[in-house]
Design an enzyme around this catalytic site. Structure first.
Site, PDB file in Angstrom:
ATOM      1  N   ARG A 146      42.197  90.919 125.053  1.00  0.00           N
ATOM      2  CA  ARG A 146      43.636  91.053 124.827  1.00  0.00           C
ATOM      3  C   ARG A 146      43.961  92.445 124.306  1.00  0.00           C
ATOM      4  NH1 ARG A 146      46.211  86.186 121.496  1.00  0.00           N
ATOM      5  NH2 ARG A 146      48.129  87.201 122.205  1.00  0.00           N
ATOM      6  N   CYS A 196      48.082  90.352 114.582  1.00  0.00           N
ATOM      7  CA  CYS A 196      47.475  89.621 115.701  1.00  0.00           C
ATOM      8  C   CYS A 196      48.523  89.519 116.796  1.00  0.00           C
ATOM      9  CB  CYS A 196      46.992  88.246 115.230  1.00  0.00           C
ATOM     10  SG  CYS A 196      48.282  87.252 114.429  1.00  0.00           S
TER      11      CYS A 196
END
Length: 281
Positions: free
Chosen positions: A180, A239
């Site tokens: 990611r 995050c």
């Protein structure tokens, strides 16, 4: 020797505690989480909902990300309806090794000044392995009146992150998995990539091969190297939406390192606000 309560508790330790002296919280999240709780949970556990209780979800994640913090009045109501008082010993678990909503609830309680809060190491699965009793019964308990008025742990907003990422005195840590971060995949947000200048330290590295937190000593050695002696005031952790970042904040606290700032909006906010973005290439 410090008398501070460890932020992490093992299943064997939990089994030795008197159930009347603790409040167990089931913080499983995701599809059918509440239904799964109703079917089976650790005996006497009460349920907290990530989207409804631990965030005020906006229809547009551009405004604070996918899981903005709730108002103080809302969080006060949540704690009160869970029967939690400032003196309660709270133990929270999920089924994702603490990375789901358990660490987020831990951070939120610590942030309002609640010290007796622990995350169950390994979560539901480890408790089951240790033969902790399960139940489908919903516990009856007295409501409380828990008033909160401030976040005592530091947070950073998008403008502070913008300044910090270009300042060598700061470090911005992205705890999402490497694919990611590198922009190779993005299962939740609209755009793949990362905040330029951020460093990638996946939260999964906090755990051993059994899905349990590594020792405080190992984590301390790891993060001392990552943080490069920077003050917690100069460290920002994020995050995708401000949830799993709390897993790393928990690991830092467990390691005896001061809890740095949480960027609650995280990538879900950053990537929707026409900010500079980067990928591996």
């Amino acid at each position: 020797m410090s008398n501070k309560l460890s932020p992490i508790i093992n299943s064997e330790e939990l089994l030795k505690l008197n159930s009347s002296e603790i409040i167990l919280i089931d913080a499983r999240a995701g599809i059918n989480a509440h239904e799964n709780y109703q079917k089976e949970h650790l005996k006497n556990a009460r349920y907290v909902d990530l989207n409804k209780d631990l965030a005020t979800v906006d229809c547009n994640p551009k405004n604070g990300g996918r899981h903005p913090l709730p108002s103080f009045s809302k969080f006060s109501e949540v704690l009160s309806k869970l029967g939690i008082s400032p003196e309660s010993h709270v133990i929270v678990y999920d089924d994702k090794n603490g990375s789901n909503a358990a660490s987020r609830f831990w951070w939120m309680l610590r942030s309002v000044g609640h010290e007796k809060i622990q995350v169950l190491n390994g979560g539901l699965q480890e408790a089951v392995k240790a033969s902790f009793p399960l139940s489908s019964e919903i516990e009856n308990f007295e409501l409380t009146n828990y008033k909160v008025s401030e976040w005592k742990l530091k947070t950073a907003d998008i403008e502070e992150v913008e300044k910090a990422r270009n300042n060598s005195e700061n470090i911005v840590i992205d705890v999402r998995d490497k694919n990611r971060f590198d922009g190779l995949t993005e299962p939740l947000d609209l755009i793949a990539g990362h905040i330029p200048g951020a460093v990638n330290v996946p939260f999964g590295e906090n755990l051993d091969e059994n899905g349990l937190f590594k020792s405080a000593e190992i984590l301390a050695e790891k993060y001392t190297a990552v943080l490069q002696n920077k003050s917690s005031e100069n460290v920002i952790v994020h995050c995708g939406s401000g949830v799993t970042a709390c897993h790393t904040l928990l690991a830092l606290d467990y390691a005896g390192i001061s809890i740095p700032k949480l960027y609650v909006g995280s990538w879900s906010e950053w990537s929707r606000n026409d900010r500079e973005m980067a990928t591996k290439n």
